[in-house]
Design a protein around this motif. Structure first.
Motif, mmCIF file in Angstrom:
data_model
loop_
_atom_site.group_PDB
_atom_site.id
_atom_site.type_symbol
_atom_site.label_atom_id
_atom_site.label_comp_id
_atom_site.label_asym_id
_atom_site.label_seq_id
_atom_site.Cartn_x
_atom_site.Cartn_y
_atom_site.Cartn_z
ATOM 1 N N ALA A 184 8.684 0.559 2.070
ATOM 2 C CA ALA A 184 8.985 -0.746 1.230
ATOM 3 C C ALA A 184 10.098 -0.008 0.464
ATOM 4 C CB ALA A 184 8.262 -1.704 1.061
ATOM 5 N N ASP A 185 11.271 -1.130 0.641
ATOM 6 C CA ASP A 185 12.359 -1.161 -0.643
ATOM 7 C C ASP A 185 11.735 -1.806 -2.062
ATOM 8 O OD1 ASP A 185 14.348 -0.779 -2.571
ATOM 9 O OD2 ASP A 185 15.705 -2.287 -1.686
ATOM 10 N N SER B 85 6.561 -6.702 4.261
ATOM 11 C CA SER B 85 7.026 -6.248 3.712
ATOM 12 C C SER B 85 7.198 -7.184 2.605
ATOM 13 C CB SER B 85 8.491 -5.424 3.484
ATOM 14 O OG SER B 85 8.357 -5.055 2.039
ATOM 15 N N VAL B 86 7.885 -8.318 2.993
ATOM 16 C CA VAL B 86 7.748 -9.715 2.252
ATOM 17 C C VAL B 86 6.587 -10.209 1.760
ATOM 18 C CG1 VAL B 86 9.027 -12.079 1.584
ATOM 19 C CG2 VAL B 86 10.054 -10.675 3.141
ATOM 20 N N ASN C 194 6.018 6.216 -1.694
ATOM 21 C CA ASN C 194 7.282 5.566 -1.827
ATOM 22 C C ASN C 194 8.518 5.634 -2.743
ATOM 23 O OD1 ASN C 194 9.742 3.596 -1.796
ATOM 24 N ND2 ASN C 194 8.538 2.166 -0.914
ATOM 25 N N LEU C 195 8.230 5.653 -4.117
ATOM 26 C CA LEU C 195 8.766 6.479 -4.985
ATOM 27 C C LEU C 195 8.816 7.985 -5.165
ATOM 28 C CD1 LEU C 195 6.837 3.859 -8.025
ATOM 29 C CD2 LEU C 195 9.516 3.482 -6.534
ATOM 30 N N PRO D 257 18.406 -12.441 4.107
ATOM 31 C CA PRO D 257 17.202 -12.943 4.415
ATOM 32 C C PRO D 257 16.134 -12.934 4.000
ATOM 33 C CG PRO D 257 17.148 -11.027 5.892
ATOM 34 C CD PRO D 257 18.237 -11.049 4.882
ATOM 35 N N PHE D 258 15.235 -12.400 2.425
ATOM 36 C CA PHE D 258 14.789 -12.335 1.794
ATOM 37 C C PHE D 258 14.066 -13.481 1.075
ATOM 38 C CE2 PHE D 258 15.985 -7.776 2.017
ATOM 39 C CZ PHE D 258 15.649 -7.565 2.807
#
Length: 304
Positions: free
Chosen positions: A55-56, A123-124, A178-179, A251-252
């Motif tokens: 995910a971002d 993710s959201v 992720n990071l 769209p988030f």
């Protein structure tokens, strides 16, 4: 959205039918406990790891957290004010506030958003739950339940004990990977995808197992309109303005607001039982708001 809700409704009705028929003499509550345990301890951590790994994560995650936390706090304030003005008894007021303030972001939000917007919306949902809804439930929610109800005889050893749970450990591991830009092995990514696919249908079926129209009592109905108005109408409307202040972009933005527009969370009945609030009232609120959400969710989907 209509097609999605029809699918969700059919699956929930299958769970409700199980409650009536009890196949193989397996009671609904027993079956639900097994299914939710499998999801919570095994399948959901796999989904959290899969989604948050790629995910971002950044400022947008902070915006999701602020949107969820501020919406819940506003709903707590408004519902508490209504309970005071209408002079609700403490046990009813506590159950009403919990039902009005805390949405079913994961158990209903996850399958609905995934079907409505696609896989990226997972993710959201997970960020809204882990960074906002869940921490608020286990801090503000417990404080409210203790204030309006009765304190537990056996106090937990740590106020932060709820973080010691599989989904939170999976989230921590996923954020670290992720990071640090660690790539997921192909076999592991495929396994996590396979496990994640089972989460949504099992959640919806379990929700159907939890719903019972026998829990609806005439004496509880006067307390339900404030919950419906706050939870299904005012809550997402306020979320729209908060999201605009935070400058969340579509769209988030649409997915996050639709997630907080979900009906009352099922977990609240556990708090009501533990702190001697009106569990019957809370169960009625969950059943009614879940049923009416089949009308409110398409409305907000079109608005967003």
């Amino acid at each position: 959205m209509t097609t999605t809700l029809i699918q969700m409704t059919v699956l929930m009705l299958c769970g409700a039918a199980w409650r009536v028929l009890c196949p193989n003499k397996l009671a609904a509550d027993q079956t639900r406990l097994v299914l939710t345990s499998v999801v919570y301890y095994f399948l959901l951590p796999a989904m959290v790891l899969e989604v948050l790994w790629k995910a971002d994560i950044g400022w947008q995650s902070l915006k999701f957290s602020l949107l969820g936390c501020s919406s819940i706090l506003l709903a707590v304030f408004v519902s508490g004010l209504i309970a005071k003005l209408l002079r609700f008894q403490r046990t009813q007021a506590g159950a009403m506030i919990l039902a009005a303030a805390f949405p079913n972001t994961t158990y209903l939000g996850l399958p609905v958003l995934e079907q409505a917007y696609g896989g990226w919306s997972r993710s959201v949902v997970i960020q809204m739950d882990l960074f906002a809804a869940a921490p608020m439930v286990f801090t503000v929610g417990i404080l409210l339940a203790r204030h309006y109800g009765a304190a537990e005889k056996d106090q937990p050893k740590s106020r932060l004990g709820f973080f010691n749970a599989p989904p939170f450990w999976a989230a921590l591991l996923a954020v670290v990977l992720n990071l640090n830009h660690v790539p997921a092995p192909l076999w592991l990514a495929g396994l996590l995808t396979m496990l994640s696919a089972a989460v949504a249908p099992l959640m919806i079926f379990s929700l159907g197992l939890a719903l019972s129209w026998r829990a609806v009592r005439w004496r509880n109905l006067p307390y339900i309109p404030p919950v419906v108005l706050i939870k299904l109408m005012w809550f997402p409307w306020a979320g729209i303005y908060i999201a605009d202040v935070l400058q969340l972009e579509n769209p988030f933005r649409a997915a996050a607001i639709l997630d907080i527009a979900m009906p009352s969370m099922v977990l609240g009945v556990v708090l009501c039982d533990r702190y001697q609030l009106d569990s019957s009232l809370y169960a009625t609120a969950v059943t009614v708001t879940t049923g009416l959400s089949l009308l409110s969710l398409p409305f907000w989907f079109e608005v967003l």
